[in-house]
Design an enzyme around this catalytic site. Structure first.
Site, PDB file in Angstrom:
ATOM      1  CD  GLN A 203      -2.908  -1.186   0.150  1.00  0.00           C
ATOM      2  OE1 GLN A 203      -3.097  -0.210  -0.576  1.00  0.00           O
ATOM      3  NE2 GLN A 203      -3.553  -2.323  -0.023  1.00  0.00           N
ATOM      4  CE  LYS A 226      -2.658  -5.121  -2.814  1.00  0.00           C
ATOM      5  NZ  LYS A 226      -4.077  -5.297  -2.487  1.00  0.00           N
TER       6      LYS A 226
HETATM    7  N1  PMP Z   1      -0.068  -6.572   2.260  1.00  0.00           N
HETATM    8  C1  PMP Z   1      -0.896  -5.522   2.238  1.00  0.00           C
HETATM    9  C2  PMP Z   1      -0.662  -4.369   3.171  1.00  0.00           C
HETATM   10  C3  PMP Z   1      -1.969  -5.515   1.347  1.00  0.00           C
HETATM   11  O1  PMP Z   1      -2.809  -4.481   1.323  1.00  0.00           O
HETATM   12  C4  PMP Z   1      -2.157  -6.625   0.468  1.00  0.00           C
HETATM   13  C5  PMP Z   1      -3.323  -6.669  -0.495  1.00  0.00           C
HETATM   14  N2  PMP Z   1      -4.564  -6.401   0.083  1.00  0.00           N
HETATM   15  C6  PMP Z   1      -1.246  -7.679   0.532  1.00  0.00           C
HETATM   16  C7  PMP Z   1      -0.217  -7.609   1.445  1.00  0.00           C
HETATM   17  C8  PMP Z   1      -1.372  -8.868  -0.344  1.00  0.00           C
HETATM   18  O2  PMP Z   1      -1.200  -8.519  -1.691  1.00  0.00           O
HETATM   19  P1  PMP Z   1      -1.496  -9.550  -2.851  1.00  0.00           P
HETATM   20  O3  PMP Z   1      -2.907 -10.022  -2.637  1.00  0.00           O
HETATM   21  O4  PMP Z   1      -1.350  -8.754  -4.110  1.00  0.00           O
HETATM   22  O5  PMP Z   1      -0.513 -10.662  -2.740  1.00  0.00           O
END
Ligand code: PMP
Length: 408
Positions: A203, A226
């Site tokens: 984030q 993201k």
């Molecule tokens: N860490 C944080 C702080 C996140 O916001 C997210 C996604 N919501 C993740 C890890 C995991 O990311 P991903 O689903 O793309 O592996």
């Protein structure tokens, strides 16, 4: 900036639609961002013109695909100011990157009694892999408190990061509270005790300038999807000597140098980690996403999102029954606002908002320990990106007022 936003928005056809008869207001960017035309076009162009497996072929298409696939590494290197592009490893996302660090590096460096320092704000992907490794090695998890601003508390870190600490692993920005952790200071504390600093940048990297050398960290994980990139893309960055000492998890094709009947040798970093046929189209399109972000500039994105927070948070706080989690100061929110409407389940809030075309998320946001810490079961979350406008922020406020009236 508003004029510029409209120009940026023109690159996102998905934002032009109506949902339930209302113009779509997409405020679920912490889950995944929308993709600009340039990124989708990069996927199409690759499949129409260059599709071939990378590294192995000598034919023209294979060479073109390889060049484009490798070019993204340089773009990521620049984005996070890594010393070398060889420190950039492609993954499926933050989750995979964190799992690889934990299982490929941390596990073999942990012994009974060692401690791993996390915080109460962590996403499950920065908790669950550690729990498994603790069960295997006898290491222990220690959690840092959050301060009133929702940030990882430095004073608590000073007490809890000790000679027993081997790894400090923290999200730079919480996906629930939107608060920024003081990573640079935390990295110093970790290093003073001989521990390594791992950062979950899921984030942060899409929203603020992140410089791994300036922060003085050892590993960084983040997701391509993201930051305008395709789903199934992510990055693991680590200092070269650490990646060299880290074991790959996907063993087989692509990542080897030589295979005999009983033994095999692996390629050098980063290719030893990229076993099997990779998400080639995704990686190439991720490069295009980074181009788009760099064109706008991360400092500019951060400044605009702060402006949005300053605009919308006071208006939200004036909605009857609005309960905010984290800091009341808009400057402490990196595009993310979590809340509940008194007496309403967040799923009802999110469903009511969807009827107005406003897309937000409701639930535990893969942060159940944080929900418990906050004393709630779930929250609603509005998360913004640089293509969101003040008019959209107003629509969120109006839709919440309407929801509140309806359920009263
Ligand atoms: N860490 C944080 C702080 C996140 O916001 C997210 C996604 N919501 C993740 C890890 C995991 O990311 P991903 O689903 O793309 O592996």
């Amino acid at each position: 900036m508003d004029k510029k936003i409209n120009k940026y928005r023109a690159d996102f056809p998905i934002l032009e639609q109506k949902v339930n008869g209302e113009p779509l207001v997409y405020l679920d960017n912490a889950a995944t961002t929308q993709k600009p035309k340039q990124v989708v076009q990069a996927l199409v162009d690759y499949y129409y013109h260059d599709n071939a497996n990378v590294h192995r072929g000598v034919h023209t298409l294979a060479q073109r695909a390889t060049t484009a696939y490798e070019a993204t590494r340089k773009k990521v290197q620049k984005l996070i100011n890594a010393p070398s592009e060889r420190e950039v490893v492609y993954t499926k996302g933050t989750t995979e990157a964190l799992n690889w660090i934990v299982k490929g590096y941390a596990e073999k460096n942990l012994a009974p009694g060692d401690e791993i320092v996390l915080s109460y704000q962590e996403h499950h992907s920065n908790i669950v892999p550690w729990q498994e490794i603790c069960a295997k090695t006898g290491a222990k998890l220690v959690y840092l408190e959050l301060n009133k601003r929702g940030q990882v508390d430095l004073a608590d870190a000073q007490k809890k990061i000790t000679a027993k600490t081997k790894f400090v692993s923290l999200a730079q920005v919480s996906n629930v509270l939107g608060a920024l952790a003081p990573i640079k200071e935390l990295a110093k504390l970790a290093h003073a005790k001989g521990a390594l600093m791992i950062v979950d940048g899921a984030q942060s990297v899409p929203h603020i300038p992140v410089d791994v050398q300036e922060l003085g960290i050892d590993f960084l994980a983040f997701s391509g999807h993201k930051l305008l990139g395709p789903t199934g893309t992510g990055i693991l960055w680590g200092r070269l000597e650490l990646l060299e000492a880290m074991d790959p998890l996907d063993l087989g094709g692509e990542m080897i140098e030589f295979v005999g009947l009983k033994h095999a040798t692996f390629k050098e970093v980063p290719w030893k980690f990229e076993g099997g046929t990779q998400n080639i189209a995704g990686v190439i399109a991720l490069g295009k996403a980074i181009d788009q972000l760099q064109e706008i500039g991360l400092a500019e994105i951060e400044a605009y999102e702060t402006e949005l927070m300053r605009y919308v948070l006071p208006k939200l706080q004036a909605v009857p029954g609005f309960e905010l989690y984290g800091s009341p100061d808009p400057n402490d929110h990196k595009g993310i606002i979590s809340f509940n409407l008194a007496g309403l389940h967040p799923h009802d809030t999110a469903t009511a908002l969807d009827m107005e075309g406003v897309a937000i998320r409701a639930g535990h946001h893969c942060a159940q320990p944080l929900m418990k810490y906050l004393g709630i079961a779930a929250s609603a979350r509005a998360s913004f990106y640089f293509y969101n406008t003040k008019a959209e922020a107003d629509k969120l406020v109006e839709a919440l007022k309407k929801t509140r009236e309806f359920f009263k």
